[in-house]
Design a protein around this motif. Structure first.
Motif, PDB file in Angstrom:
ATOM      1  N   LYS A  61      -7.951   7.288  -8.454  1.00 11.61           N
ATOM      2  CA  LYS A  61      -7.257   7.945  -6.735  1.00 11.61           C
ATOM      3  C   LYS A  61      -7.691   6.801  -5.397  1.00 11.61           C
ATOM      4  O   LYS A  61      -6.312   6.974  -4.410  1.00 11.61           O
ATOM      5  N   VAL A  62      -8.666   5.842  -5.574  1.00 10.42           N
ATOM      6  CA  VAL A  62      -8.815   4.772  -4.894  1.00 10.42           C
ATOM      7  C   VAL A  62      -7.856   3.696  -5.216  1.00 10.42           C
ATOM      8  O   VAL A  62      -7.358   3.081  -3.889  1.00 10.42           O
ATOM      9  N   ILE A  63      -7.518   3.887  -6.288  1.00  7.68           N
ATOM     10  CA  ILE A  63      -6.162   2.470  -6.469  1.00  7.68           C
ATOM     11  C   ILE A  63      -4.998   3.280  -5.874  1.00  7.68           C
ATOM     12  O   ILE A  63      -4.217   2.147  -5.505  1.00  7.68           O
ATOM     13  N   GLU A  64      -4.827   4.534  -5.994  1.00  6.64           N
ATOM     14  CA  GLU A  64      -3.678   5.134  -5.682  1.00  6.64           C
ATOM     15  C   GLU A  64      -3.513   5.040  -3.776  1.00  6.64           C
ATOM     16  O   GLU A  64      -2.138   4.342  -3.480  1.00  6.64           O
ATOM     17  N   LYS A  65      -4.498   5.177  -3.413  1.00  7.02           N
ATOM     18  CA  LYS A  65      -4.578   4.855  -1.831  1.00  7.02           C
ATOM     19  C   LYS A  65      -4.897   3.265  -1.109  1.00  7.02           C
ATOM     20  O   LYS A  65      -3.726   3.145  -0.655  1.00  7.02           O
ATOM     21  N   LEU A  66      -4.789   2.668  -1.935  1.00  3.71           N
ATOM     22  CA  LEU A  66      -5.176   1.514  -2.039  1.00  3.71           C
ATOM     23  C   LEU A  66      -3.796   0.728  -2.365  1.00  3.71           C
ATOM     24  O   LEU A  66      -2.920   0.257  -1.588  1.00  3.71           O
ATOM     25  N   VAL A  67      -2.579   1.212  -3.270  1.00  2.55           N
ATOM     26  CA  VAL A  67      -1.567   0.940  -3.745  1.00  2.55           C
ATOM     27  C   VAL A  67      -0.505   1.328  -2.252  1.00  2.55           C
ATOM     28  O   VAL A  67       0.752   0.622  -2.139  1.00  2.55           O
ATOM     29  N   LYS A  68      -0.706   2.370  -1.839  1.00  2.00           N
ATOM     30  CA  LYS A  68      -0.064   3.235  -0.871  1.00  2.00           C
ATOM     31  C   LYS A  68      -0.185   2.369   0.688  1.00  2.00           C
ATOM     32  O   LYS A  68       1.009   1.655   0.749  1.00  2.00           O
ATOM     33  N   ALA A  69      -1.246   1.852   0.621  1.00  2.00           N
ATOM     34  CA  ALA A  69      -1.897   0.862   1.071  1.00  2.00           C
ATOM     35  C   ALA A  69      -1.002  -0.713   2.052  1.00  2.00           C
ATOM     36  O   ALA A  69      -0.430  -0.801   2.697  1.00  2.00           O
ATOM     37  N   ALA A  70      -0.827  -0.719   0.647  1.00  2.00           N
ATOM     38  CA  ALA A  70      -0.245  -1.552   0.628  1.00  2.00           C
ATOM     39  C   ALA A  70       1.198  -2.158   1.024  1.00  2.00           C
ATOM     40  O   ALA A  70       1.826  -3.297   1.474  1.00  2.00           O
ATOM     41  N   LYS A  71       1.940  -0.847   0.716  1.00  2.00           N
ATOM     42  CA  LYS A  71       3.830  -0.638   0.795  1.00  2.00           C
ATOM     43  C   LYS A  71       4.597  -2.146   0.498  1.00  2.00           C
ATOM     44  O   LYS A  71       4.410  -2.283   1.214  1.00  2.00           O
ATOM     45  N   LEU A  72       3.659  -2.143  -0.939  1.00  2.88           N
ATOM     46  CA  LEU A  72       4.816  -2.558  -1.464  1.00  2.88           C
ATOM     47  C   LEU A  72       5.758  -1.884  -1.312  1.00  2.88           C
ATOM     48  O   LEU A  72       6.196  -0.740  -1.740  1.00  2.88           O
ATOM     49  N   PRO A  73       7.371  -2.824  -1.907  1.00  2.00           N
ATOM     50  CA  PRO A  73       8.322  -2.110  -1.893  1.00  2.00           C
ATOM     51  C   PRO A  73       9.324  -1.367  -3.519  1.00  2.00           C
ATOM     52  O   PRO A  73       9.757   0.047  -3.545  1.00  2.00           O
ATOM     53  N   ALA A 128      -0.220  -8.103  -6.110  1.00  3.75           N
ATOM     54  CA  ALA A 128      -1.297  -6.705  -5.215  1.00  3.75           C
ATOM     55  C   ALA A 128      -1.595  -6.157  -6.602  1.00  3.75           C
ATOM     56  O   ALA A 128      -2.372  -5.008  -4.983  1.00  3.75           O
ATOM     57  N   VAL A 129      -0.960  -4.950  -7.111  1.00  2.00           N
ATOM     58  CA  VAL A 129      -1.425  -4.127  -7.942  1.00  2.00           C
ATOM     59  C   VAL A 129      -2.450  -4.671  -8.350  1.00  2.00           C
ATOM     60  O   VAL A 129      -3.572  -4.130  -8.546  1.00  2.00           O
ATOM     61  N   ALA A 130      -2.226  -5.774  -9.330  1.00  2.78           N
ATOM     62  CA  ALA A 130      -3.616  -6.219  -9.807  1.00  2.78           C
ATOM     63  C   ALA A 130      -5.183  -6.194  -8.963  1.00  2.78           C
ATOM     64  O   ALA A 130      -6.133  -5.767  -9.488  1.00  2.78           O
ATOM     65  N   ALA A 131      -4.686  -6.224  -7.339  1.00  3.63           N
ATOM     66  CA  ALA A 131      -5.799  -6.339  -6.961  1.00  3.63           C
ATOM     67  C   ALA A 131      -6.405  -5.746  -6.237  1.00  3.63           C
ATOM     68  O   ALA A 131      -7.253  -5.046  -6.336  1.00  3.63           O
ATOM     69  N   ARG A 133      -6.278  -3.384  -8.667  1.00  3.40           N
ATOM     70  CA  ARG A 133      -7.145  -1.932  -9.446  1.00  3.40           C
ATOM     71  C   ARG A 133      -8.033  -2.185  -9.335  1.00  3.40           C
ATOM     72  O   ARG A 133      -8.763  -1.729 -10.319  1.00  3.40           O
ATOM     73  N   HIS A 134      -8.370  -4.026  -8.974  1.00  2.69           N
ATOM     74  CA  HIS A 134      -9.900  -4.285  -8.881  1.00  2.69           C
ATOM     75  C   HIS A 134     -10.961  -3.646  -7.412  1.00  2.69           C
ATOM     76  O   HIS A 134     -11.448  -4.180  -7.499  1.00  2.69           O
ATOM     77  N   LYS A 135      -9.511  -2.662  -7.502  1.00  2.00           N
ATOM     78  CA  LYS A 135      -9.719  -2.402  -5.322  1.00  2.00           C
ATOM     79  C   LYS A 135     -10.829  -3.724  -4.796  1.00  2.00           C
ATOM     80  O   LYS A 135     -11.457  -3.208  -4.022  1.00  2.00           O
ATOM     81  N   LEU A 136      -9.734  -4.230  -4.693  1.00  2.00           N
ATOM     82  CA  LEU A 136      -9.125  -5.001  -3.116  1.00  2.00           C
ATOM     83  C   LEU A 136      -8.588  -4.907  -2.533  1.00  2.00           C
ATOM     84  O   LEU A 136      -7.592  -4.126  -3.150  1.00  2.00           O
ATOM     85  N   THR A 137      -8.189  -4.869  -1.257  1.00  2.00           N
ATOM     86  CA  THR A 137      -7.368  -4.738  -0.205  1.00  2.00           C
ATOM     87  C   THR A 137      -5.950  -5.371  -0.731  1.00  2.00           C
ATOM     88  O   THR A 137      -6.380  -6.937  -0.481  1.00  2.00           O
ATOM     89  N   ALA A 138      -5.325  -4.830   0.074  1.00  2.00           N
ATOM     90  CA  ALA A 138      -3.471  -5.863   0.020  1.00  2.00           C
ATOM     91  C   ALA A 138      -2.806  -5.394   0.688  1.00  2.00           C
ATOM     92  O   ALA A 138      -2.702  -3.625   0.955  1.00  2.00           O
TER      93      ALA A 138
END
Length: 270
Positions: A61-73, A128-131, A133-138
């Motif tokens: 859930k944390v990773i999914e939230k971070l990926v969504k916040a990254a706004k990747l195409p 960015a996705v790898a970041a 997954r490491h719970k880093l913001t992107a």
């Protein structure tokens, strides 16, 4: 006289699952208890497996939230799906090292250069996705969109400062299509200011052009020198070569799937 063992009931599992953050733990434990083949497993093993499942669900859930916040195409971009070999300009070993995200931890920058279709945008988004997954913001931007954001603040210093502060926060910032289209001198100056403010954070620059080309775009060579120096002294460069990845059948199929998902979400909002 020995006490009688009390078996957990379905109501007990339902109660456990109703506790905040314990649903997956309760469901996994119930599955283990109801499986006769697991009867000889130790109590500790059963609890540990249920706990691991709960932690994995939380992390997901944390990773999914971070990926969504990254706004990747392309939120499905992943380093393990990038075909790396020496004749593409990047080796599997390099991909593995990038996937550790140590370079992000140490605030190193990365410039990715390559012709259209060589996969540089996919690679950058995979990083960015790898970041995440490491719970880093992107955060991801195409330069043209980022320039529009800065141009909108040309007469609003406070908003511009707030935007710069916001873009300084992510552990890794991807700026794609760098200098692929014309942008204002004002916006370019703000991008430079952003790079300066991100001195201790990682920035990924994705471009069709080698850094030497940037001199012809920046209105002042001093700015180009500063940008090049910033990226050269605090990072590394990858030059991708090879076939146009966009012509591959698997990527065409993926784009079709993403398009269908987008249309379904749009219909559901009506």
């Amino acid at each position: 006289m020995e006490g009688i063992a009390m078996a957990l009931t379905d109501e007990d599992f339902e109660l456990l699952g109703s506790l905040r953050g314990m649903r997956v733990f309760a469901t996994t434990l119930q599955e283990i208890v109801n499986d006769p083949s697991r009867d000889l497993d130790s109590f500790e093993d059963k609890i540990k497996e249920a706990l691991d499942a709960q932690i994995a669900a939380r992390d997901s859930k944390v990773i999914e939230k971070l990926v969504k916040a990254a706004k990747l195409p392309n939120a499905l971009a992943a380093l393990e799906r990038f075909e790396a070999h020496s004749n593409r300009g990047i080796t599997p070993d390099r991909i593995e090292r990038l996937a550790t995200c140590d370079w992000i931890t140490y605030g190193r920058d990365l410039t990715i250069v390559g012709a259209t279709g060589t996969g540089k945008s996919f690679l950058a988004q995979g990083l960015a996705v790898a970041a995440c997954r490491h719970k880093l913001t992107a955060r991801y931007f195409r330069l043209a969109d980022l320039a529009d954001e800065f141009d909108a603040t040309a007469d609003a210093a406070y908003e511009r400062k707030a935007l710069l502060e916001e873009l300084t926060k992510p552990a890794v910032l991807v700026i794609d299509d760098f200098l692929a289209t014309d942008v204002s001198a004002f916006a370019l100056a703000q991008v430079f200011n952003l790079l300066v403010k991100r001195e201790h954070s990682s920035t990924v620059i994705v471009s069709q052009h080698e850094p030497e080309y940037w001199y012809s775009v920046f209105s002042e060579n001093a700015i180009a020198d500063a940008v090049l120096s910033r990226l050269a002294n605090n990072g590394s460069k990858l030059t991708l070569i090879g076939e146009d990845m966009r012509t591959r059948d698997d990527f065409q199929e993926e784009r079709g799937t993403l398009s269908k998902q987008l249309k379904q979400r749009q219909r559901s909002k009506r």
